[in-house]
Design an enzyme around this catalytic site. Structure first.
Site, PDB file in Angstrom:
ATOM      1  N   HIS A 144       0.777  -1.152   0.019  1.00 30.12           N
ATOM      2  CA  HIS A 144       0.019   0.165  -0.007  1.00 30.12           C
ATOM      3  C   HIS A 144       0.860   1.126   0.221  1.00 30.12           C
ATOM      4  O   HIS A 144       1.990   1.250   0.476  1.00 30.12           O
ATOM      5  CB  HIS A 144      -0.987  -0.023   1.241  1.00 30.12           C
ATOM      6  CG  HIS A 144      -2.076  -0.741   1.134  1.00 30.12           C
ATOM      7  ND1 HIS A 144      -2.000  -2.062   1.317  1.00 30.12           N
ATOM      8  CD2 HIS A 144      -3.382  -0.609   0.731  1.00 30.12           C
ATOM      9  CE1 HIS A 144      -3.161  -2.598   1.296  1.00 30.12           C
ATOM     10  NE2 HIS A 144      -4.032  -1.795   0.794  1.00 30.12           N
ATOM     11  N   LYS A 148      -1.094   4.882   4.233  1.00 27.46           N
ATOM     12  CA  LYS A 148      -2.086   4.154   5.146  1.00 27.46           C
ATOM     13  C   LYS A 148      -1.726   3.966   6.436  1.00 27.46           C
ATOM     14  O   LYS A 148      -0.776   3.781   7.109  1.00 27.46           O
ATOM     15  CB  LYS A 148      -1.953   2.821   4.592  1.00 27.46           C
ATOM     16  CG  LYS A 148      -2.893   1.680   5.070  1.00 27.46           C
ATOM     17  CD  LYS A 148      -3.334   0.611   4.099  1.00 27.46           C
ATOM     18  CE  LYS A 148      -4.066  -0.366   4.663  1.00 27.46           C
ATOM     19  NZ  LYS A 148      -5.329  -0.002   4.995  1.00 27.46           N
TER      20      LYS A 148
HETATM   21  N1  LIG Z   1     -12.898  -0.967   1.668  1.00 28.43           N
HETATM   22  C1  LIG Z   1     -12.374  -0.460   0.701  1.00 28.43           C
HETATM   23  O1  LIG Z   1     -12.481  -0.628  -0.414  1.00 28.43           O
HETATM   24  C2  LIG Z   1     -11.473   0.711   0.982  1.00 28.43           C
HETATM   25  C3  LIG Z   1     -11.239   1.010   2.366  1.00 28.43           C
HETATM   26  N2  LIG Z   1     -10.209   2.149   2.603  1.00 28.43           N
HETATM   27  C4  LIG Z   1     -10.172   2.321   4.142  1.00 28.43           C
HETATM   28  O2  LIG Z   1     -10.787   3.553   4.296  1.00 28.43           O
HETATM   29  C5  LIG Z   1     -10.187   4.267   5.223  1.00 28.43           C
HETATM   30  C6  LIG Z   1     -10.076   5.651   4.842  1.00 28.43           C
HETATM   31  O3  LIG Z   1      -8.946   5.724   3.887  1.00 28.43           O
HETATM   32  P1  LIG Z   1      -8.195   6.984   3.147  1.00 28.43           P
HETATM   33  O4  LIG Z   1      -9.425   7.742   2.345  1.00 28.43           O
HETATM   34  O5  LIG Z   1      -7.260   6.706   2.408  1.00 28.43           O
HETATM   35  O6  LIG Z   1      -7.752   7.770   4.498  1.00 28.43           O
HETATM   36  P2  LIG Z   1      -7.744   9.275   4.591  1.00 28.43           P
HETATM   37  O7  LIG Z   1      -7.069   9.714   5.984  1.00 28.43           O
HETATM   38  O8  LIG Z   1      -7.272  10.135   3.339  1.00 28.43           O
HETATM   39  O9  LIG Z   1      -9.313   9.769   4.891  1.00 28.43           O
HETATM   40  C7  LIG Z   1      -9.876   9.378   6.243  1.00 28.43           C
HETATM   41  C8  LIG Z   1     -10.585  10.946   6.354  1.00 28.43           C
HETATM   42  O10 LIG Z   1     -11.529  10.784   7.727  1.00 28.43           O
HETATM   43  C9  LIG Z   1     -11.783  12.160   8.317  1.00 28.43           C
HETATM   44  N3  LIG Z   1     -12.189  11.999   9.594  1.00 28.43           N
HETATM   45  C10 LIG Z   1     -11.386  11.548  10.561  1.00 28.43           C
HETATM   46  N4  LIG Z   1     -12.387  11.485  11.780  1.00 28.43           N
HETATM   47  C11 LIG Z   1     -13.589  11.744  11.221  1.00 28.43           C
HETATM   48  C12 LIG Z   1     -14.786  11.889  11.951  1.00 28.43           C
HETATM   49  N5  LIG Z   1     -14.945  11.724  13.265  1.00 28.43           N
HETATM   50  N6  LIG Z   1     -15.850  12.112  11.181  1.00 28.43           N
HETATM   51  C13 LIG Z   1     -15.753  12.209   9.745  1.00 28.43           C
HETATM   52  N7  LIG Z   1     -14.581  12.296   9.281  1.00 28.43           N
HETATM   53  C14 LIG Z   1     -13.446  12.083   9.974  1.00 28.43           C
HETATM   54  C15 LIG Z   1     -10.385  12.719   8.238  1.00 28.43           C
HETATM   55  O11 LIG Z   1     -10.046  14.006   8.331  1.00 28.43           O
HETATM   56  C16 LIG Z   1      -9.763  12.148   6.666  1.00 28.43           C
HETATM   57  O12 LIG Z   1     -10.114  13.379   5.819  1.00 28.43           O
HETATM   58  C17 LIG Z   1      -9.077   3.483   5.845  1.00 28.43           C
HETATM   59  O13 LIG Z   1      -9.607   2.779   6.876  1.00 28.43           O
HETATM   60  C18 LIG Z   1      -8.876   2.686   4.632  1.00 28.43           C
HETATM   61  O14 LIG Z   1      -8.019   1.451   5.041  1.00 28.43           O
HETATM   62  C19 LIG Z   1      -9.441   2.525   1.923  1.00 28.43           C
HETATM   63  C20 LIG Z   1      -9.657   2.214   0.301  1.00 28.43           C
HETATM   64  C21 LIG Z   1     -10.372   1.277   0.078  1.00 28.43           C
HETATM   65  O1  LIG Z   2      -6.041   1.998   2.959  1.00 29.69           O
HETATM   66  C1  LIG Z   2      -6.279   1.885   1.888  1.00 29.69           C
HETATM   67  O2  LIG Z   2      -5.557   2.361   0.867  1.00 29.69           O
HETATM   68  C2  LIG Z   2      -7.059   0.775   1.698  1.00 29.69           C
HETATM   69  N1  LIG Z   2      -7.489   0.057   2.518  1.00 29.69           N
HETATM   70  C3  LIG Z   2      -8.512  -1.178   2.428  1.00 29.69           C
HETATM   71  C4  LIG Z   2      -7.616  -2.159   3.207  1.00 29.69           C
HETATM   72  O3  LIG Z   2      -7.051  -2.057   4.297  1.00 29.69           O
HETATM   73  O4  LIG Z   2      -7.685  -3.506   2.792  1.00 29.69           O
HETATM   74  C5  LIG Z   2      -8.635  -1.503   1.081  1.00 29.69           C
HETATM   75  C6  LIG Z   2      -7.541  -1.388   0.085  1.00 29.69           C
HETATM   76  O5  LIG Z   2      -6.753  -2.291   0.431  1.00 29.69           O
HETATM   77  C7  LIG Z   2      -7.153   0.107   0.085  1.00 29.69           C
END
Ligand SMILES: NC(=O)C1=CN([C@@H]2O[C@H](COP(=O)(O)OP(=O)(O)OC[C@H]3O[C@@H](n4cnc5c(N)ncnc54)[C@H](O)[C@@H]3O)[C@@H](O)[C@H]2O)C=CC1
Ligand SMILES: O=C(O)C1=N[C@H](C(=O)O)C[C@H](O)C1
Length: 257
Positions: A144, A148
């Site tokens: 990643h 992350k």
């Molecule tokens: N299930 C999937 O397909 C995927 C899951 N993810 C997961 O999604 C999550 C976010 O990833 P990213 O966008 O890369 O992180 P990021 O750090 O860019 O975004 C997180 C956002 O949440 C905000 N935040 C924090 N506390 C908050 C609250 N109490 N209320 C509202 N907003 C709040 C932050 O200010 C930030 O803007 C991670 O856990 C990541 O692993 C990421 C990509 C794909």
């Molecule tokens: O943080 C990410 O970027 C991602 N988070 C998810 C994970 O922890 O599996 C999904 C994807 O891998 C991207």
């Protein structure tokens, strides 16, 4: 057609996004905005008031925030009677049980929690679970971007659990491994008996390899997300489905069948 079904067919789904200024949140806002059957009614990030989403009449909330706030967000959504699509990581069995408990008190509400919304990633996990019983060895390497926050990834953890379950059902014993760790962590994390290695490097987005081995052959199953747009078809699919799936749905598998 019932009144509710007619409403679903005729009116755009009112969607709120939590984590709206994050990497995923920004992409989700763009995708929801572009979807003709959805209205983006609330964009909430850290420091904003969660009630912005309910005040705006959100019917579905999409959460891509952080593992330390997602449980509070989800509890609030369920209490408000708002269905939720959750991509945020950090869901242990204990956390999922708590969500099930909240949902029991709100029988009409649906929650979809998916470790990965990429269709290719969902298939990669299914293929890995299918291959698992045929190979004595297996290791997972997830890769990643360096911003992350968590390791191993939610996808890797989920894949390891699926593989462990398939191995147990097939009566396979532990993965053979005579190596003694000379340096802590050299052999990766152990998730239900499956070794998981986490790589972080600039230039990567989200990638995973599952390496299987048996006598005389190996099989590698690999998935790559090069762009966060790859997660959007899965997110939109879940937004469209969640209100018609009361209770907790884990993963996208049931929605793709
Ligand atoms: N299930 C999937 O397909 C995927 C899951 N993810 C997961 O999604 C999550 C976010 O990833 P990213 O966008 O890369 O992180 P990021 O750090 O860019 O975004 C997180 C956002 O949440 C905000 N935040 C924090 N506390 C908050 C609250 N109490 N209320 C509202 N907003 C709040 C932050 O200010 C930030 O803007 C991670 O856990 C990541 O692993 C990421 C990509 C794909
Ligand atoms: O943080 C990410 O970027 C991602 N988070 C998810 C994970 O922890 O599996 C999904 C994807 O891998 C991207």
């Amino acid at each position: 057609m019932t009144d509710e079904q007619e409403k679903t067919a005729a009116e755009p789904i009112r969607v709120g996004v939590l984590g709206a200024r994050g990497r995923m949140g920004l992409e989700v806002c763009k995708a929801v905005d572009a979807a003709t059957d959805m209205d983006l009614v609330a964009m909430v990030d850290q420091g904003d008031w969660l009630f912005n989403a309910s005040d705006a009449g959100a019917e579905v909330v999409v959460d891509f925030t952080t593992p330390d706030v997602v449980m509070d967000n989800l509890h609030w959504c369920i209490d408000q009677g708002i269905s939720a699509v959750v991509g945020t990581t950090g869901f242990t069995e204990q956390r999922l049980d708590r969500v099930r408990g909240w949902l029991e008190r709100k029988p009409g509400v649906g929650v979809v929690i998916a470790p990965n919304f990429g269709i290719g990633a969902v298939l990669m996990m299914q293929f890995a679970a299918r291959a698992a019983r045929h190979f004595e060895s297996v290791e997972i390497v997830e890769q990643h971007h360096p911003r992350k926050l968590d390791a191993p990834s939610g996808t890797a953890t989920h894949t390891a659990r699926l593989i462990a379950q398939a191995r147990a059902e097939a009566g396979l014993g532990p993965v053979p491994d005579a190596t003694k760790d000379e340096v802590a962590g050299a052999r990766g994390a152990d998730i239900d008996g499956v070794r998981v290695h986490a790589v972080r490097a600039t230039g990567l987005v989200a990638h995973q390899e599952v390496l299987f081995g048996t006598v005389g052959e190996t099989l590698t199953i690999r998935h790559d997300s090069y762009d966060r747009a790859s997660f959007m078809p899965g997110v939109l699919l879940a937004v469209r489905a969640v209100r018609n799936r009361p209770g907790l749905t884990i993963g996208l598998d049931a929605l793709l069948d």
